[in-house]
Scaffold this active site. Structure first.
Site, PDB file in Angstrom:
ATOM      1  N   ASP A 117       9.673  15.624  30.119  1.00 22.00           N
ATOM      2  CA  ASP A 117       8.875  15.704  31.340  1.00 22.00           C
ATOM      3  C   ASP A 117       8.971  17.105  31.943  1.00 22.00           C
ATOM      4  O   ASP A 117      10.026  17.749  31.893  1.00 22.00           O
ATOM      5  CB  ASP A 117       9.379  14.663  32.350  1.00 22.00           C
ATOM      6  N   GLY A 118       7.857  17.560  32.504  1.00 16.21           N
ATOM      7  CA  GLY A 118       7.877  18.812  33.264  1.00 16.21           C
ATOM      8  C   GLY A 118       7.035  19.939  32.702  1.00 16.21           C
ATOM      9  O   GLY A 118       7.046  21.045  33.252  1.00 16.21           O
ATOM     10  N   GLY A 167       3.751  20.390  32.729  1.00 19.24           N
ATOM     11  CA  GLY A 167       2.716  20.813  33.664  1.00 19.24           C
ATOM     12  C   GLY A 167       3.278  21.602  34.827  1.00 19.24           C
ATOM     13  O   GLY A 167       2.719  22.632  35.232  1.00 19.24           O
ATOM     14  N   ARG A 168       4.392  21.145  35.381  1.00 21.12           N
ATOM     15  CA  ARG A 168       5.012  21.854  36.500  1.00 21.12           C
ATOM     16  C   ARG A 168       5.546  23.207  36.065  1.00 21.12           C
ATOM     17  O   ARG A 168       5.483  24.185  36.812  1.00 21.12           O
ATOM     18  CB  ARG A 168       6.127  20.994  37.096  1.00 21.12           C
ATOM     19  N   HIS A 200       2.526  22.675  27.713  1.00 28.95           N
ATOM     20  CA  HIS A 200       2.668  21.803  26.549  1.00 28.95           C
ATOM     21  C   HIS A 200       3.002  22.623  25.295  1.00 28.95           C
ATOM     22  O   HIS A 200       3.813  22.203  24.462  1.00 28.95           O
ATOM     23  CB  HIS A 200       1.397  20.992  26.338  1.00 28.95           C
ATOM     24  N   GLU A 239      -0.312   5.494  28.904  1.00 27.03           N
ATOM     25  CA  GLU A 239      -0.904   5.755  30.216  1.00 27.03           C
ATOM     26  C   GLU A 239      -1.464   7.176  30.333  1.00 27.03           C
ATOM     27  O   GLU A 239      -2.219   7.484  31.262  1.00 27.03           O
ATOM     28  CB  GLU A 239       0.137   5.533  31.316  1.00 27.03           C
ATOM     29  N   LEU A 241      18.039  13.394   9.351  1.00 26.46           N
ATOM     30  CA  LEU A 241      17.638  12.965  10.682  1.00 26.46           C
ATOM     31  C   LEU A 241      16.318  12.202  10.622  1.00 26.46           C
ATOM     32  O   LEU A 241      15.366  12.617   9.959  1.00 26.46           O
ATOM     33  CB  LEU A 241      17.476  14.189  11.592  1.00 26.46           C
TER      34      LEU A 241
END
Length: 251
Positions: free
Chosen positions: A25-26, A28-29, A42, A72, A136
């Site tokens: 998350d984050g 865009g900010r 991004h 969403e 992995l």
């Protein structure tokens, strides 16, 4: 993708998780703070993905699951969604050779049928190329939602009941789990969320039932090995009770 080895944690001092999931998350900010368009955030986030994968490889995690695009996220402006789809396809094409070289098994979890044919082909090819790798396991959650995951598993169980192969009273946690994403992997031990928010956002609702959570204000493009190491250190200090009582006699 370049995997330069980061400073290695002392595994004798740390209780290492087997499976880590990250809500990235984050972006865009971060872009807004830089005075740039959101897509720039991004793109910067892709570099953080490389760092996180590198860290996971060199610290021998079994699985790393990254929340790239939720079910969403389609509600975002069409220009951003289109740019994200183009970036996703570009990353699949660009990174697949390196992932395969480093023995990484790539899997995309989610309702991929909503993507266009080109992206679905890129996903299929990437998964086929890496499916025999036993290092992995890198799970990319794309058009994924925890509720969708549980519903699609429930529908498969309902089909079993309809066909007379299963009685309703035979349905167990294990039988439902067998139809959910990542059922063959170790359960998620640690969930990391960047960007300062403290919510799950419909991510792996079933799979994180007993996971530890670690939140940070760091925005995803600034996530690096030092932040990842801080999360693992915090995890090592947790006492995981799984509904039981503490083994600490002073509690």
């Amino acid at each position: 993708m370049s995997f330069n080895e980061p400073n290695r944690l002392d595994n004798e001092q740390y209780c290492m998780p087997r499976h880590v999931a990250i809500i990235m998350d984050g972006n865009g900010r971060w872009a807004k703070n830089q005075g740039k368009m959101r897509i720039s955030g991004h793109k910067a986030g892709v570099k953080s993905v490389r760092r996180a994968v590198s860290f996971a490889i060199h610290h021998k995690l079994e699985a790393l699951t990254l929340y790239a695009f939720s079910s969403e996220n389609w509600s975002r402006p069409i220009q951003e969604v289109t740019a994200l789809m183009e970036l996703f396809a570009w990353a699949l094409d660009r990174e697949i050779k390196s992932l395969n070289k480093h023995n990484i098994c790539l899997r995309v979890i989610g309702d991929t049928g909503r993507f266009n044919n080109y992206i679905q082909d890129r996903i299929r090819i990437a998964e086929e190329i890496t499916q025999q790798n036993n290092g992995l396991t890198l799970n990319i959650a794309a058009n994924y939602g925890g509720r969708w995951d549980i519903i699609q598993g429930t529908k498969k169980l309902a089909e079993q009941v309809k066909e007379g192969l299963l009685r309703p009273d035979q349905i167990t946690e294990a039988s439902l789990a067998s139809y959910l994403c990542m059922q063959e992997l170790a359960p998620v031990d640690l969930v990391i969320r960047t960007g300062g928010e403290h919510r799950i956002s419909n991510f792996l609702l079933w799979q994180i039932a007993y996971a530890e959570f670690w939140f940070t204000d760091i925005l995803w493009p600034d996530f690096d090995q030092h932040v990842f190491e801080s999360a693992l250190h915090a995890f090592s200090l947790r006492e995981r009770r799984y509904g039981g009582i503490s083994l600490n006699i002073h509690d």
